[in-house]
Design a protein around this motif. Structure first.
Motif, mmCIF file in Angstrom:
data_model
loop_
_atom_site.group_PDB
_atom_site.id
_atom_site.type_symbol
_atom_site.label_atom_id
_atom_site.label_comp_id
_atom_site.label_asym_id
_atom_site.label_seq_id
_atom_site.Cartn_x
_atom_site.Cartn_y
_atom_site.Cartn_z
ATOM 1 N N ARG A 103 0.824 -1.063 -0.131
ATOM 2 C CA ARG A 103 0.175 0.048 -0.028
ATOM 3 C C ARG A 103 0.728 1.385 0.008
ATOM 4 O O ARG A 103 0.323 2.305 0.314
ATOM 5 C CB ARG A 103 -0.922 -0.036 1.159
ATOM 6 N N LEU A 130 3.740 3.562 -2.307
ATOM 7 C CA LEU A 130 4.236 3.769 -3.466
ATOM 8 C C LEU A 130 5.564 4.502 -3.250
ATOM 9 O O LEU A 130 5.447 5.648 -2.584
ATOM 10 C CB LEU A 130 3.419 4.331 -4.777
ATOM 11 N N THR A 132 -3.112 2.046 -3.420
ATOM 12 C CA THR A 132 -2.078 2.626 -2.613
ATOM 13 C C THR A 132 -2.629 3.755 -1.686
ATOM 14 O O THR A 132 -3.501 4.447 -2.039
ATOM 15 C CB THR A 132 -1.181 3.114 -3.381
#
Length: 141
Positions: free
Chosen positions: A72, A74, A110
């Protein structure tokens, strides 16, 4: 007439659970003005959810890799953006462009992005600049 929910504290809003179809939540205004009063539109860009402030050879890279290894989270375009010491003359829009876009977030599910810049530790002015540039603005009333 719809009632207006003024609270900025999302915990209170969720715990009180008093949202009905007539409740309006006012989101923060994402236009940021600088000392020269120039406003910049930041729509579609994501703010970092974390900023690792460290010193060289103290584990900032490892911590960054652990965080961005989560499904989750980036990573930023590059790990060390150094916006708050070497790129302070550039706009906040430039800084946010170093992070994934909203489309990236929505497409991957994300929740967060961030950066790690080990060069920030020796500069106390970084914290002041962080607060000044990244603190959320008040919503228009």
């Amino acid at each position: 007439k719809p009632k207006q929910l003024i609270s900025q504290n999302w915990t209170d809003i969720v715990q009180n659970n008093d949202l009905d179809t007539e409740t309006r939540i006012y989101y923060p205004n994402y236009r940021r003005s600088y000392s020269n009063d120039k406003e910049e539109y930041l729509g579609g860009l994501c703010r970092p959810g974390f900023l690792i402030i460290g010193q060289g050879k103290c584990g900032t890279s490892s911590l960054y890799q652990y965080l961005t290894g989560h499904d989750r989270v980036l990573p930023a375009v590059k790990k060390q953006i150094h916006y708050f010491i070497f790129n302070t003359k550039k706009s906040l829009k430039w800084y946010y462009s170093n992070f994934p876009t909203i489309e990236s977030f929505l497409g991957t599910g994300t929740l967060m992005t961030g950066e790690a810049s080990p060069g920030y530790m020796p500069y106390p002015s970084v914290i002041e600049l962080l607060v000044k540039r990244l603190s959320p603005t008040r919503p228009n009333k």
